[in-house]
Design an enzyme around this catalytic site. Sequence first.
Site, mmCIF file in Angstrom:
data_model
loop_
_atom_site.group_PDB
_atom_site.id
_atom_site.type_symbol
_atom_site.label_atom_id
_atom_site.label_comp_id
_atom_site.label_asym_id
_atom_site.label_seq_id
_atom_site.Cartn_x
_atom_site.Cartn_y
_atom_site.Cartn_z
ATOM 1 N N HIS A 76 0.838 -1.202 0.000
ATOM 2 C CA HIS A 76 0.000 0.000 0.000
ATOM 3 C C HIS A 76 0.870 1.248 0.000
ATOM 4 C CE1 HIS A 76 -4.120 -1.705 1.460
ATOM 5 N NE2 HIS A 76 -3.546 -2.462 0.548
ATOM 6 N N TYR A 205 -9.344 5.364 7.518
ATOM 7 C CA TYR A 205 -9.503 5.698 8.940
ATOM 8 C C TYR A 205 -10.547 6.804 8.999
ATOM 9 C CZ TYR A 205 -5.056 3.277 10.028
ATOM 10 O OH TYR A 205 -4.057 2.347 10.187
ATOM 11 N N PRO A 297 -4.214 0.352 18.923
ATOM 12 C CA PRO A 297 -4.000 -0.180 17.573
ATOM 13 C C PRO A 297 -4.057 0.862 16.444
ATOM 14 C CG PRO A 297 -6.183 -0.764 18.384
ATOM 15 C CD PRO A 297 -5.462 -0.130 19.522
ATOM 16 N N LYS A 301 1.007 -0.194 15.089
ATOM 17 C CA LYS A 301 2.424 -0.253 15.476
ATOM 18 C C LYS A 301 2.793 -1.488 16.312
ATOM 19 C CE LYS A 301 3.851 3.175 13.306
ATOM 20 N NZ LYS A 301 4.097 2.573 12.016
ATOM 21 N N TYR A 389 3.867 6.661 10.142
ATOM 22 C CA TYR A 389 3.023 5.535 9.735
ATOM 23 C C TYR A 389 3.844 4.453 9.029
ATOM 24 C CZ TYR A 389 -1.196 3.066 8.340
ATOM 25 O OH TYR A 389 -2.169 2.104 8.192
HETATM 26 C C1 PHB Z 1 -5.952 -4.314 10.857
HETATM 27 O O1 PHB Z 1 -5.962 -4.588 9.649
HETATM 28 O O2 PHB Z 1 -6.336 -5.139 11.701
HETATM 29 C C2 PHB Z 1 -5.503 -2.967 11.268
HETATM 30 C C3 PHB Z 1 -5.018 -2.093 10.318
HETATM 31 C C4 PHB Z 1 -4.606 -0.833 10.701
HETATM 32 C C5 PHB Z 1 -4.648 -0.461 12.019
HETATM 33 C C6 PHB Z 1 -5.107 -1.351 12.984
HETATM 34 C C7 PHB Z 1 -5.534 -2.609 12.607
HETATM 35 O O3 PHB Z 1 -4.268 0.789 12.364
#
Ligand code: PHB
Length: 396
Positions: A76, A205, A297, A301, A389
């Site tokens: 990505h 997000y 989460p 990280k 990130y």
């Molecule tokens: C996930 O795919 O479970 C996931 C992806 C990004 C995040 C947290 C969890 O920031």
Amino acid sequence: MSAPLRTQVAIIGAGPSGLLLGQLLHRAGIDNVILERQSAEHVLGRIRAGVLEQTTCELLDAAGVGARMHAEGLLHRGFELCFGGARHRIDLHGLTGGKQVMVYGQTEITRDLMAARVHAGLQTLYQAGEVVPHDYDTTLPRITYHHDGQARELRCDFIAGCDGYHGACRASAPAGALTVFERVFPFAWLGVLADTPPVSHELIYSKHERGFALCSMRSPTRTRYYVQCSPDDKVEQWSDAMFWDELRRRLDPATAATLATGPSIEKSIAALRCFVAEPMRLGRLFLAGDAAHIVPPTGAKGLNLAASDVHYLSRALIEHYAEHSDAGIDHYSARCLARIWKAERFSSWMTSLLHRFPDTGAIGERLQRAELDYLTGSHAAATALAENYVGLPFDA
Ligand code: PHB
Ligand code: APR
């Protein structure tokens, strides 16, 4: 008690930290045994995050387990922030001079590492009970445990505490030996895994008045979605239909209209907390991964920090055996913590930016919105987000 087993490095926990450490040590000719409380099937049944920094991918390559990740993982180059009814792209690749992240589930990494361990003929004792580390303040550490109904002992040069947040290693520290820092957020994430095509080819997000939502994925046919919920909620309260309705409400109308839904394969609720225990070394015991720290989460990280701990720890142990130098061992804790605290900062910041807080009121909402507008309007602000990130570099 049966005759004690002996190894160079005894690893407690067969999560990603323990398995990766075992593989890196094995490739450097260092003998190791893993003691794991659960069965392999149980470990593989846990659904966790799945966004890997480039340095984590390189470490998996160095461990010889990168092939399936490169074949099946999804690279990505950006992600999207959704707020105010529209999506705004963060161009990770463009903002970081060509860096990207790999979407590949922790479960698959664990599966690949377990297979490599079996292939290498390394010993993993699953369903080991009452695991207790002893004498790590001496040069003769040992671990007592139960296996196959018998009390046993494993003697070693070093113990790696890769046994997660609820493990035995951190708990074995003498009173006052560790300083603990903790913040628990007043909300949780409800996560659903489903065999549906992702609503977008990149992660979204979303910040919404009803709460945060995240659209992630595991493959082109499997999605992982989350909605912010109350920490008191129970999964049984959330039917699939309620989950999909809530997720749809928290997305912009165009995205919500194309959201494919289906039965959940897995549904779970996770609390959000920052947690750090210092130091990460007590004599000949090292803590690594979730045993020493938890990040919320948001920003993905957790697994990447576990990988950087393992990078530093494997290097330190290799230096000890191959070069007879303990410099890496002596610097292990400080090196890890420097990176961990930056990731704690970033994850807390991203969490605060995107979630609905019960107590910050209208001014809190306005400040969040101003920050999101700033992020999507300022190259400098977007760059700071992107460089964290994709992952900060390891030190020397
Ligand atoms: C996930 O795919 O479970 C996931 C992806 C990004 C995040 C947290 C969890 O920031
Ligand atoms: N004895 C033996 N094994 C134990 C014990 C014990 N007393 N306590 C826990 N374990 C095992 C657990 O069953 C688990 O398999 O240790 C393992 C720890 O694995 P994880 O919790 O996955 O931790 P870690 O390997 O550090 O991986 C960190 O997991 O939670 C995510 O975000 C986090 O992605 C990151 C990763």
